[in-house]
Design a protein around this motif. Structure first.
Motif, PDB file in Angstrom:
ATOM      1  N   GLN A 174     -29.634 -26.966 -12.798  1.00 33.17           N
ATOM      2  CA  GLN A 174     -29.793 -28.205 -12.036  1.00 33.17           C
ATOM      3  C   GLN A 174     -31.237 -28.691 -11.950  1.00 33.17           C
ATOM      4  N   LEU A 190     -33.217 -32.789 -12.975  1.00 32.43           N
ATOM      5  CA  LEU A 190     -33.818 -33.701 -12.013  1.00 32.43           C
ATOM      6  C   LEU A 190     -34.695 -34.756 -12.679  1.00 32.43           C
ATOM      7  N   TYR A 244     -37.291 -27.727  -4.728  1.00 32.11           N
ATOM      8  CA  TYR A 244     -37.074 -29.159  -4.922  1.00 32.11           C
ATOM      9  C   TYR A 244     -38.368 -29.949  -4.775  1.00 32.11           C
ATOM     10  N   LEU A 294     -39.539 -32.141  -8.018  1.00 35.64           N
ATOM     11  CA  LEU A 294     -39.508 -33.596  -7.904  1.00 35.64           C
ATOM     12  C   LEU A 294     -40.898 -34.196  -7.742  1.00 35.64           C
TER      13      LEU A 294
END
Length: 271
Positions: free
Chosen positions: A119, A123, A180, A184
């Motif tokens: 995953q 992103l 994350y 990101l």
């Protein structure tokens, strides 16, 4: 070849209010004021997706899910012509989903990416398809160490179930909030990431069993022959009832969830 369980919208809908609360908490943190195109990746039966019609009254809402059964249920939400104009659904694997770069205002993915080992690698692609100033909002369960999952793994790896179900009980390690933020931020986004443990108070007999039958335990149960499935469910249910005892006021299910909301800055239009 990719395979996935046959999901049941009816079973998944058990304890719908409790399942829906993290979605509402996630969307509340998205700062988009007037988006035109909103996508829900892993939309399931579409019930929560449809709430985005009120959240963003001028937007077109598009749901994507790899389960034909879930999308069939979601399509029933389009019965009213006024809704059908703004709400659409598609059967697709989010790993293959690739709209034009810079074409989406908001992407929401709720309780889906935990099934995808790679995953974090996806992103960058999600950010790429956002318009400058667009938003990406993610929520995943972070309860892999909970008794519900530990018991599932132990039982699925024991005779006589192991030959069918041992690998079905394994989940990818999920990122934490800091993961994350790092991934990101590297894509030029400002990031808000956090975790919350909900203490769900569930009604009903062996409530935690009914909860996990719609989600985490479903791949295991579907991997078993009919005769073993009933036996497994009985053993699993007995152990869950001991781990999550029913009280006069209900059954308490602590449930950790991880959230990340990323805002793509206008200066990243070329990404």
């Amino acid at each position: 070849m990719r395979t996935s369980p046959v999901w049941s919208p009816e079973q998944y809908g058990t304890y719908a209010d409790e399942r829906g609360r993290p979605f509402a908490d996630l969307v509340r943190r998205v700062g988009a004021e007037d988006p035109r195109t909103v996508v829900d990746l892993g939309c399931g039966p579409g019930t929560l997706t449809a709430t985005l019609l009120d959240r963003w009254p001028t937007a077109t809402i598009h749901g994507v899910d790899s389960s034909p059964e879930m999308i069939a249920a979601a399509e029933q939400l389009r019965a009213e012509p006024a809704v059908a104009d703004r709400l659409t659904f598609e059967v697709a694997d989010l790993r293959d989903w690739s709209p034009a770069p810079g074409s989406i205002d908001v992407i929401v993915s709720n309780a889906t990416l935990q099934w995808v080992p790679e995953q974090l690698d996806l992103l960058a692609g999600f950010v790429r398809v956002l318009k400058p100033g667009g938003w990406l909002a993610i929520q995943i369960p972070g309860n892999g160490d909970a008794p519900s999952h530990a018991i599932l793994r132990e039982l699925a790896s024991s005779p006589p179930y192991a030959g069918y179900a041992a690998d079905k009980s394994l989940r990818p390690d999920v990122p934490g909030p800091a993961d994350y933020v790092e991934a990101l931020s590297a894509e030029g986004c400002s990031v808000d990431a956090w975790e919350t443990t909900y203490n769900h108070l569930l009604a009903g007999e062996n409530a935690v069993l009914e909860w996990v039958k719609g989600t985490g335990a479903r791949p295991v149960l579907q991997s078993l022959p009919d005769d073993l499935r009933a036996r497994f469910e009985a053993e699993y249910g007995e152990r869950l009832a001991a781990a999550y005892p029913r009280r006069e006021y209900g059954t308490l299910l602590p449930f950790r969830r991880i959230f990340a909301v990323a805002h793509k800055t206008p200066s990243e239009a070329g990404r």
